[in-house]
Design an enzyme around this catalytic site. Structure first.
Site, mmCIF file in Angstrom:
data_model
loop_
_atom_site.group_PDB
_atom_site.id
_atom_site.type_symbol
_atom_site.label_atom_id
_atom_site.label_comp_id
_atom_site.label_asym_id
_atom_site.label_seq_id
_atom_site.Cartn_x
_atom_site.Cartn_y
_atom_site.Cartn_z
ATOM 1 N N ASP A 183 -0.441 5.805 4.124
ATOM 2 C CA ASP A 183 -0.712 5.458 2.731
ATOM 3 C C ASP A 183 0.203 6.287 1.852
ATOM 4 O O ASP A 183 0.538 7.425 2.170
ATOM 5 C CB ASP A 183 -2.176 5.717 2.353
ATOM 6 C CG ASP A 183 -2.586 4.924 1.122
ATOM 7 O OD1 ASP A 183 -3.234 3.864 1.269
ATOM 8 O OD2 ASP A 183 -2.230 5.347 -0.006
ATOM 9 N N CYS A 200 -5.609 -9.007 -1.545
ATOM 10 C CA CYS A 200 -6.792 -8.780 -2.371
ATOM 11 C C CYS A 200 -6.672 -9.302 -3.800
ATOM 12 O O CYS A 200 -7.432 -8.898 -4.663
ATOM 13 C CB CYS A 200 -7.119 -7.293 -2.401
ATOM 14 S SG CYS A 200 -5.782 -6.332 -3.137
HETATM 15 N N1 SAH Z 1 -7.756 -0.958 3.558
HETATM 16 C C1 SAH Z 1 -8.229 -0.027 2.569
HETATM 17 C C2 SAH Z 1 -7.852 -0.402 1.160
HETATM 18 C C3 SAH Z 1 -6.372 -0.438 0.897
HETATM 19 S S1 SAH Z 1 -5.980 -0.530 -0.808
HETATM 20 C C4 SAH Z 1 -9.763 0.038 2.677
HETATM 21 O O1 SAH Z 1 -10.349 -0.908 3.217
HETATM 22 O O2 SAH Z 1 -10.357 1.012 2.220
HETATM 23 C C5 SAH Z 1 -4.267 -0.427 -0.793
HETATM 24 C C6 SAH Z 1 -3.703 0.954 -0.489
HETATM 25 O O3 SAH Z 1 -2.279 0.833 -0.455
HETATM 26 C C7 SAH Z 1 -4.005 2.031 -1.515
HETATM 27 O O4 SAH Z 1 -4.665 3.098 -0.880
HETATM 28 C C8 SAH Z 1 -2.625 2.494 -2.027
HETATM 29 O O5 SAH Z 1 -2.548 3.893 -2.224
HETATM 30 C C9 SAH Z 1 -1.720 2.054 -0.901
HETATM 31 N N2 SAH Z 1 -0.309 1.797 -1.225
HETATM 32 C C10 SAH Z 1 0.201 1.174 -2.309
HETATM 33 N N3 SAH Z 1 1.544 1.056 -2.197
HETATM 34 C C11 SAH Z 1 1.880 1.614 -1.009
HETATM 35 C C12 SAH Z 1 3.113 1.782 -0.316
HETATM 36 N N4 SAH Z 1 4.270 1.352 -0.819
HETATM 37 N N5 SAH Z 1 3.083 2.387 0.893
HETATM 38 C C13 SAH Z 1 1.916 2.818 1.420
HETATM 39 N N6 SAH Z 1 0.734 2.669 0.816
HETATM 40 C C14 SAH Z 1 0.708 2.086 -0.387
#
Ligand code: SAH
Length: 390
Positions: A245, A334
């Site tokens: 993340d 989402c």
């Molecule tokens: N699957 C998780 C929710 C993910 S939300 C759950 O069920 O709890 C999307 C996530 O993507 C966020 O935590 C955000 O910090 C991350 N994110 C956004 N852009 C990103 C990138 N370029 N690389 C890695 N993570 C990223």
């Protein structure tokens, strides 16, 4: 009572059950309501349509709360609606954590309430619902005798309604770092500083869907937030799991979650940009048995939909390339701006570019505590797909 009349030939969508009335759908009105007041809506020919709250500063001028003329909008109204929402969640099997109120789908437009066991997080995203915040809080107090209620109104959409962004306690202060149970695992939830309301309840049913594909697997999860899917993979028998993340905070919590559940040896997390890393790892020839992707929305407006399409395609293409032949891709989207059919088209295009064929394992949506109303299409927003990548 203030009365608004729909314009001629307007009404099919609204009479069909959609609660939003846009400024350009309204004709005459009687009386001069204040922003946030309750008004009555009538069709062009004078038949009663419903009652709702009014905001002249918003493109969505009126949001309907009831279709019953005799139903008063008062504190009892909110108590009853929230109680009904809780009864419905219980009926469909939710006990501890759930989205208690999912706005329009619970006939409480622009109101979100997440229940994390004894703690409640609320968002009032329009002026007309903000005005009833005290009534909403006292209904939660009455129904649940909670340990705490917190407001996460630090969201830009409030500004479209002329509302400030804010967050804070709506009950006596409490420790906002809590632990919840989900599918037999424990998760830290930071109610004050976590993303959205602190935790993504909408994937709680989908997290169980990976149960049979991760056994003994080498798993990669990108966009892992606090590691919820990764920890489910560990619980269901994965050999090792790597979660990525971009947020340092999310990764720190993910590591604590691994410790909390006794999986720190098998679950590792890194704070990196998934786009860069996945691209590099494809080149490096890394391959996984299971790749899981749950990226952010990429766009918040219909005008930028191409940006989302490009983002989803790129990340899924890389995900497929990183999946061993016969391995599995778990992928989600989402945003309601990308409808289900469009999402499947994107995945299909990515597969074509990756020169891989797909066998569908399961195709799901958001957890059922986020109800989908068939006459309010935007209530369906989450797409969740597991495919075998041949
Ligand atoms: N699957 C998780 C929710 C993910 S939300 C759950 O069920 O709890 C999307 C996530 O993507 C966020 O935590 C955000 O910090 C991350 N994110 C956004 N852009 C990103 C990138 N370029 N690389 C890695 N993570 C990223």
């Amino acid at each position: 009572m203030y009365k608004f009349f729909l314009r001629k030939k307007i009404g099919e969508r609204i009479i069909g059950g959609h609660p939003w009335i846009f400024g350009n759908e309204l004709g005459d009105h009687q009386g001069e309501p204040q922003p946030g007041d309750i008004v009555e809506v009538y069709s062009y020919n004078g038949s009663f349509v419903g009652k709702g709250y009014y905001n002249p500063a918003s493109q969505i001028r009126i949001r309907l709360l009831t279709r019953h003329k005799e139903e008063e909008i008062n504190d009892d109204f909110f108590y009853n609606r929230i109680k009904e929402a809780w009864e419905y969640r219980q009926q469909i099997g939710y006990v501890e954590n759930c989205r208690l109120v999912f706005g329009e789908a619970d006939q409480l437009p622009a109101l979100i309430i997440d229940k994390f066991n004894d703690y409640f997080v609320i968002q009032t995203l329009a002026l007309g619902i903000e005005k009833w915040k005290d009534a909403i809080v006292s209904a939660i107090q009455k129904i649940f005798s909670p340990k705490g209620i917190y407001e996460r109104n630090d969201v830009p959409v409030r500004e479209l309604e002329g509302l400030a962004q804010q967050k804070g306690f709506l009950s006596a202060p409490f420790d906002t770092n809590i632990i919840i149970n989900e599918n037999g695992l424990k998760f830290h939830v930071d109610i004050e500083n976590g993303q959205k309301t602190g935790y993504f309840l909408d994937q709680q049913d989908n997290r169980r869907a990976i149960q049979h594909i991760v056994k003994d697997a080498d798993v990669l999860e990108a966009f892992c937030y606090t590691g919820t899917f990764s920890l489910h993979a560990a619980k269901y028998g994965a050999k090792q799991v790597l979660g990525l993340d971009i947020s340092e905070n999310a990764v720190t919590t993910a590591r604590s979650n691994a410790e909390l559940n006794g999986y720190a040896d098998r679950c590792k997390f890194q704070a990196v940009n998934a786009f860069d890393v996945l691209k590099q790892w494809v080149k490096d020839g890394k391959r996984y048995d299971v790749v899981m992707l749950d990226p952010p929305a990429f766009t918040k407006s219909r005008e930028n939909i191409e940006k989302a399409v490009t983002g989803y395609k790129e990340i899924n293409l890389r995900g497929m390339k990183l999946t061993k032949p016969g391995g599995f891709l778990v992928t989600a989207s989402c945003t309601n701006l990308v409808p289900p059919a469009m999402f499947l088209d994107i995945i299909s295009a990515a597969a074509k570019d990756a020169k891989r064929s797909l066998r569908q394992v399961t195709w799901q949506t958001q957890a059922s505590d986020h109800p989908i109303l068939w006459n309010i299409p935007t209530t369906q927003y989450l797409k969740f797909l597991i495919v075998q990548v041949l």
